[in-house]
Scaffold this active site. Structure first.
Site, PDB file in Angstrom:
ATOM      1  N   ASP A   1       0.883  -1.165   0.000  1.00  0.00           N
ATOM      2  CA  ASP A   1       0.000   0.000   0.000  1.00  0.00           C
ATOM      3  C   ASP A   1       0.922   1.216   0.000  1.00  0.00           C
ATOM      4  OD1 ASP A   1      -2.261   1.676   0.238  1.00  0.00           O
ATOM      5  OD2 ASP A   1      -2.017   1.734   2.414  1.00  0.00           O
TER       6      ASP A   1
ATOM      7  N   GLU B   1      -1.298  -1.334  -5.016  1.00  0.00           N
ATOM      8  CA  GLU B   1      -2.478  -0.553  -5.336  1.00  0.00           C
ATOM      9  C   GLU B   1      -2.161   0.436  -6.454  1.00  0.00           C
ATOM     10  OE1 GLU B   1      -5.695   1.186  -2.403  1.00  0.00           O
ATOM     11  OE2 GLU B   1      -3.966   2.526  -2.494  1.00  0.00           O
TER      12      GLU B   1
ATOM     13  N   ASP C   1      -2.478   0.890   7.343  1.00  0.00           N
ATOM     14  CA  ASP C   1      -1.628   0.731   6.156  1.00  0.00           C
ATOM     15  C   ASP C   1      -1.222  -0.728   5.952  1.00  0.00           C
ATOM     16  OD1 ASP C   1      -1.369   3.546   5.255  1.00  0.00           O
ATOM     17  OD2 ASP C   1      -0.441   3.808   7.223  1.00  0.00           O
TER      18      ASP C   1
END
Length: 169
Positions: free
Chosen positions: A8, A67, A139
């Site tokens: 992430d 992502e 996160d």
């Protein structure tokens, strides 16, 4: 069976999550955050690159998922996010890992069942799916959700059709 590293990305905090896949069984291996310490973007990008490289060296993943950039309200934030992503992707490509990329809504849809899920819902489902004793930090939970999404897409030909995969040549 593959070990998947999910990332992430963020210019200040980059979450990571590692899972091991045995068929449909997913096992938690580790997670955490790379926290950059500099005010200068080039230094932060190096810290992200070095951090991801160290995680790859430690856990020896066979697959890498990250992502995709989403359109933020602030263009400067989107650019910084893209640079952080690039730094992590280069670390993966240098290690010869295939890179899968997922939109935030696709990750939420795969893990929670709705693309409009909130952060807390993602954390809760990651805890349930991986049978964790406590909720992981935001996160790290997002990174684990990305790894989970990648494992699901590799098992499902319909989901796999939409995956963006890059390989080192």
């Amino acid at each position: 069976m593959p070990i998947i590293l999910g990332i992430d990305p963020g210019s200040r905090v980059t979450g990571y999550g590692i899972i091991h896949c045995q068929g449909r069984k997913l096992t938690y291996m580790g997670s955490g955050c790379i926290r950059t310490q500099s005010e200068h973007m080039p230094d932060r990008l190096k810290q992200i690159f070095d951090g991801v490289t160290q995680i790859i060296s430690q856990f020896k993943p066979e697959l890498f998922a990250i992502e995709q950039v989403f359109m933020a309200k602030n263009p400067d934030s989107a650019l910084k996010l893209g640079q952080a992503r690039g730094s992590a992707i280069v670390a993966a490509m240098n290690a010869g890992l295939p890179v899968g990329e997922y939109a935030p809504r696709a990750i939420k849809q795969a893990v929670v069942g709705t693309g409009a899920a909130e952060k807390r819902q993602v954390q809760h489902m990651v805890k349930q799916i991986l049978k964790l004793p406590a909720m992981p930090p935001e996160d790290a939970a997002d990174a684990l959700a990305i790894a989970i999404t990648h494992s699901y897409s590799m098992q499902n030909p319909v989901l796999n059709a939409g995956i963006k995969l890059s390989r080192r040549r």
